[in-house]
Design a protein around this motif. Structure first.
Motif, short mmCIF file in Angstrom:
data_model
loop_
_atom_site.label_atom_id
_atom_site.label_comp_id
_atom_site.label_asym_id
_atom_site.label_seq_id
_atom_site.Cartn_x
_atom_site.Cartn_y
_atom_site.Cartn_z
N SER A 85 43.48 -20.75 15.42
CA SER A 85 44.49 -21.21 16.37
C SER A 85 45.82 -20.50 16.13
O SER A 85 46.47 -20.03 17.07
N LYS A 86 46.22 -20.41 14.88
CA LYS A 86 47.48 -19.76 14.52
C LYS A 86 47.48 -18.28 14.95
O LYS A 86 48.42 -17.82 15.61
N ARG A 87 46.43 -17.57 14.58
CA ARG A 87 46.37 -16.13 14.90
C ARG A 87 46.24 -15.89 16.40
O ARG A 87 46.83 -14.93 16.94
N PHE A 88 45.47 -16.72 17.09
CA PHE A 88 45.31 -16.57 18.54
C PHE A 88 46.66 -16.73 19.23
O PHE A 88 47.04 -15.92 20.07
N LYS A 89 47.38 -17.79 18.85
CA LYS A 89 48.68 -18.05 19.50
C LYS A 89 49.70 -16.97 19.15
O LYS A 89 50.51 -16.59 20.00
N GLU A 90 49.67 -16.47 17.91
CA GLU A 90 50.59 -15.38 17.54
C GLU A 90 50.42 -14.17 18.45
O GLU A 90 51.39 -13.53 18.83
N LYS A 118 39.61 -23.99 33.46
CA LYS A 118 39.01 -25.31 33.57
C LYS A 118 38.54 -25.88 32.23
O LYS A 118 37.86 -26.90 32.19
N ALA A 119 38.90 -25.24 31.14
CA ALA A 119 38.57 -25.80 29.83
C ALA A 119 39.40 -27.06 29.63
O ALA A 119 40.45 -27.23 30.27
N PRO A 120 38.97 -27.97 28.78
CA PRO A 120 39.74 -29.19 28.54
C PRO A 120 41.21 -28.88 28.23
O PRO A 120 41.53 -27.91 27.54
N ASP A 121 42.08 -29.71 28.76
CA ASP A 121 43.53 -29.58 28.59
C ASP A 121 44.07 -28.26 29.12
O ASP A 121 45.17 -27.84 28.74
N GLY A 122 43.32 -27.58 29.97
CA GLY A 122 43.77 -26.33 30.57
C GLY A 122 43.81 -25.16 29.60
O GLY A 122 44.45 -24.15 29.87
N LEU A 123 43.13 -25.30 28.48
CA LEU A 123 43.14 -24.24 27.47
C LEU A 123 42.47 -22.98 27.99
O LEU A 123 41.61 -23.03 28.87
N CYS A 124 42.85 -21.86 27.42
CA CYS A 124 42.15 -20.60 27.66
C CYS A 124 40.70 -20.82 27.25
O CYS A 124 40.42 -21.37 26.18
N GLY A 125 39.76 -20.41 28.08
CA GLY A 125 38.35 -20.62 27.80
C GLY A 125 37.87 -19.91 26.55
O GLY A 125 37.05 -20.45 25.80
N ALA A 126 38.36 -18.72 26.29
CA ALA A 126 37.96 -17.98 25.09
C ALA A 126 38.46 -18.71 23.84
O ALA A 126 37.75 -18.83 22.84
N TYR A 127 39.68 -19.21 23.91
CA TYR A 127 40.25 -19.99 22.81
C TYR A 127 39.46 -21.29 22.61
O TYR A 127 39.08 -21.63 21.49
N PHE A 128 39.20 -21.98 23.70
CA PHE A 128 38.45 -23.23 23.64
C PHE A 128 37.08 -23.02 22.99
O PHE A 128 36.68 -23.77 22.10
N ALA A 129 36.37 -21.98 23.40
CA ALA A 129 35.04 -21.71 22.84
C ALA A 129 35.13 -21.40 21.35
O ALA A 129 34.32 -21.88 20.55
N GLY A 130 36.12 -20.62 20.96
CA GLY A 130 36.31 -20.32 19.54
C GLY A 130 36.58 -21.57 18.73
O GLY A 130 36.02 -21.76 17.64
N MET A 131 37.41 -22.44 19.26
CA MET A 131 37.72 -23.69 18.56
C MET A 131 36.48 -24.58 18.46
O MET A 131 36.27 -25.24 17.44
N GLU A 132 35.67 -24.58 19.49
CA GLU A 132 34.43 -25.36 19.45
C GLU A 132 33.47 -24.83 18.39
O GLU A 132 32.83 -25.60 17.68
N LEU A 133 33.36 -23.53 18.30
CA LEU A 133 32.46 -22.94 17.30
C LEU A 133 32.92 -23.26 15.89
O LEU A 133 32.10 -23.37 14.98
#
Length: 128
Positions: free
Chosen positions: A82-87, A55-70
């Motif tokens: 973002s690059k390392r997470f997606k890799e 349920k994070a914006p744009d359906g993102l993984c919540g852990a990823y979303f929180a990291g991006m917010e921080l």
């Protein structure tokens, strides 16, 4: 505490993710373990209850979303996170991750926490 007993943020994250008493979701867990470093309030952590389970914006993984917010005030680290997470996870959306069984939620929380700690430590060393 000596060096050999020091736990990483990622290890600590697993103590909070879906564990009693708070049963934090993926986004809340990331905020919780970085609470002191980023001056996060308990209300902010509670607010993230609506951003777990896809349920994070744009359906993102919540852990990823929180990291991006921080990292929202640090474009360089944000891009590298973002690059390392997606890799490592192959996908950024919760739906795609679950559909393709790329990683478990627990492993995604561990990954996000580990990357955040790794990147901020790297940046601190550069700034010394």
């Amino acid at each position: 505490m000596n060096f050999f007993n020091k736990k990483s943020k990622a290890d600590k994250a697993l103590k909070y993710f879906r564990q009693a008493p708070a049963y934090h979701n993926c986004a809340q867990t990331i905020y919780k373990i970085f609470q002191d470093e980023y001056g996060i309030t308990n209300d902010q952590i509670s607010e993230l209850s609506k951003h777990g389970n896809g349920k994070a914006p744009d359906g993102l993984c919540g852990a990823y979303f929180a990291g991006m917010e921080l990292l929202k005030n640090n474009p360089e680290l944000r891009e590298e996170f973002s690059k390392r997470f997606k890799e490592r996870s192959q996908y950024l959306s919760c739906f795609d991750i679950r559909l393709n069984y790329s990683m478990s939620c627990k492993n995604l929380v561990f990954l996000a926490a580990n990357l955040l700690e790794e990147l901020t430590t790297e940046q601190e060393k550069k700034n010394e």
